[in-house]
Motif scaffolding. Structure first.
Motif, PDB file in Angstrom:
ATOM      1  N   THR A  46       0.825  -1.207   0.000  1.00 20.65           N
ATOM      2  CA  THR A  46       0.000   0.000   0.000  1.00 20.65           C
ATOM      3  C   THR A  46       0.860   1.257   0.000  1.00 20.65           C
ATOM      4  O   THR A  46       0.431   2.293  -0.530  1.00 20.65           O
ATOM      5  CB  THR A  46      -0.955   0.012   1.202  1.00 20.65           C
ATOM      6  OG1 THR A  46      -0.209  -0.110   2.410  1.00 20.65           O
ATOM      7  CG2 THR A  46      -1.933  -1.161   1.117  1.00 20.65           C
TER       8      THR A  46
ATOM      9  N   LEU B 187      -8.267   4.599   0.680  1.00 21.53           N
ATOM     10  CA  LEU B 187      -7.677   3.341   0.242  1.00 21.53           C
ATOM     11  C   LEU B 187      -8.567   2.195   0.709  1.00 21.53           C
ATOM     12  O   LEU B 187      -8.979   2.148   1.868  1.00 21.53           O
ATOM     13  CB  LEU B 187      -6.271   3.178   0.832  1.00 21.53           C
ATOM     14  CG  LEU B 187      -5.489   1.934   0.409  1.00 21.53           C
ATOM     15  CD1 LEU B 187      -5.069   2.054  -1.057  1.00 21.53           C
ATOM     16  CD2 LEU B 187      -4.263   1.738   1.295  1.00 21.53           C
TER      17      LEU B 187
ATOM     18  N   LEU C  45      -7.966   2.984  -4.867  1.00 19.18           N
ATOM     19  CA  LEU C  45      -7.530   4.234  -4.249  1.00 19.18           C
ATOM     20  C   LEU C  45      -8.263   5.398  -4.898  1.00 19.18           C
ATOM     21  O   LEU C  45      -8.354   5.474  -6.122  1.00 19.18           O
ATOM     22  CB  LEU C  45      -6.014   4.390  -4.400  1.00 19.18           C
ATOM     23  CG  LEU C  45      -5.375   5.603  -3.740  1.00 19.18           C
ATOM     24  CD1 LEU C  45      -3.965   5.272  -3.262  1.00 19.18           C
ATOM     25  CD2 LEU C  45      -5.321   6.798  -4.705  1.00 19.18           C
TER      26      LEU C  45
END
Length: 270
Positions: A11, A129, A118
């Motif tokens: 991420t 997210l 996202l």
């Protein structure tokens, strides 16, 4: 078909990419820029192209075996198992009119299923997210959709209301009577607000895959539901309307309203 490994995408990489995309977009915002119009009369700017080029370059450098689908620069590696989907400026009409609610959308698909989504809002400093199996967050803090189950009490956003009114006037009249509060809007931000618990339903219209694939993991990761108007999960082979709802009960109520206004068939070859 190439079968890349199934290692989860970090991420941190996606968040850093969103930050770079935001900085690039902001350099063009409310400044004189070149604007062209595509065949469908939708505008495209230097900012759209610059953001997408940057994102493609970063993805290709880190994940050379992945495919990329972008609004402005087309498809590379569509036969690959893992694909990134980019909308560099979601809301170009907002962007060129100085309205700050344009977004940046990024999705990562593994064999057609969105694993990560996202939603970046460059001018608001917000990044949403969502992970298919890992919840949703805004700027690192967990978010959750509301627990509203009664449509008559819901806050409803109607995206692309002008198109719905022109093309499906009977449905538009129905939508004007649902919920306790209704607002008209465009683009990705209402879906982010739903994931964060501020909005209960978003009806959206006339979308391409790069418009909705990033939204799905954010909405579902926050506990909500996002489908087409027949309750199906839309993928890369779909173009058309979607509906987001905070709870299954609201989603069922919306499908009952939308069922007589079917989404278009899948694109040939999709």
């Amino acid at each position: 078909m190439t079968q890349p490994d199934s290692t989860p995408i970090p991420t941190d990489f996606c968040l850093a990419l969103a930050q770079e995309a935001a900085e690039t977009a902001k350099r063009f915002f409310r400044r004189p820029i070149g604007i062209d119009f595509k065949a469908d009369e939708s505008p495209v700017t230097q900012a759209d192209r610059a953001v997408e080029a940057l994102v493609r370059e970063r993805i290709a450098a880190h994940y050379p075996d992945h495919g990329i689908v972008g609004e402005e620069h087309g498809i590379e590696g569509a036969d690959r198992g893992r694909i990134w989907v980019i909308d560099p400026i979601d809301g170009t009409r907002s962007f060129i009119s100085g309205h700050p609610l344009f977004g940046f959308l990024l999705a990562h698909l593994d064999r057609g299923v969105p694993q990560l989504g996202l939603i970046g809002m460059p001018m608001l400093g917000e990044t949403y997210l969502g992970l298919r199996d890992g919840g949703a967050s805004c700027n690192g803090s967990p978010i959750r959709a509301s627990n509203q189950t009664m449509l008559e009490l819901a806050t409803v956003y109607i995206n692309e209301g002008d198109k719905i009114a022109a093309q499906q006037p009977a449905l538009f009249q129905k939508l004007l009577r649902i919920g306790r509060t209704r607002r008209f809007a465009y683009d990705c931000y209402p879906h982010a607000l739903l994931a964060a618990g501020h909005v209960d339903v978003v009806v959206d219209y006339d979308l391409k895959p790069y418009d909705f694939l990033a939204l799905r993991p954010v909405v579902t990761g926050a506990g909500g539901v996002l489908t087409d108007w027949q309750g199906r999960s839309p993928g890369l082979d779909y173009e058309g309307p979607v509906v987001s709802a905070a709870t299954p009960e609201l989603h069922d109520a919306m499908l009952e309203i939308l069922k007589d206004h079917p989404a278009p068939a899948l694109r040939p070859g999709g």
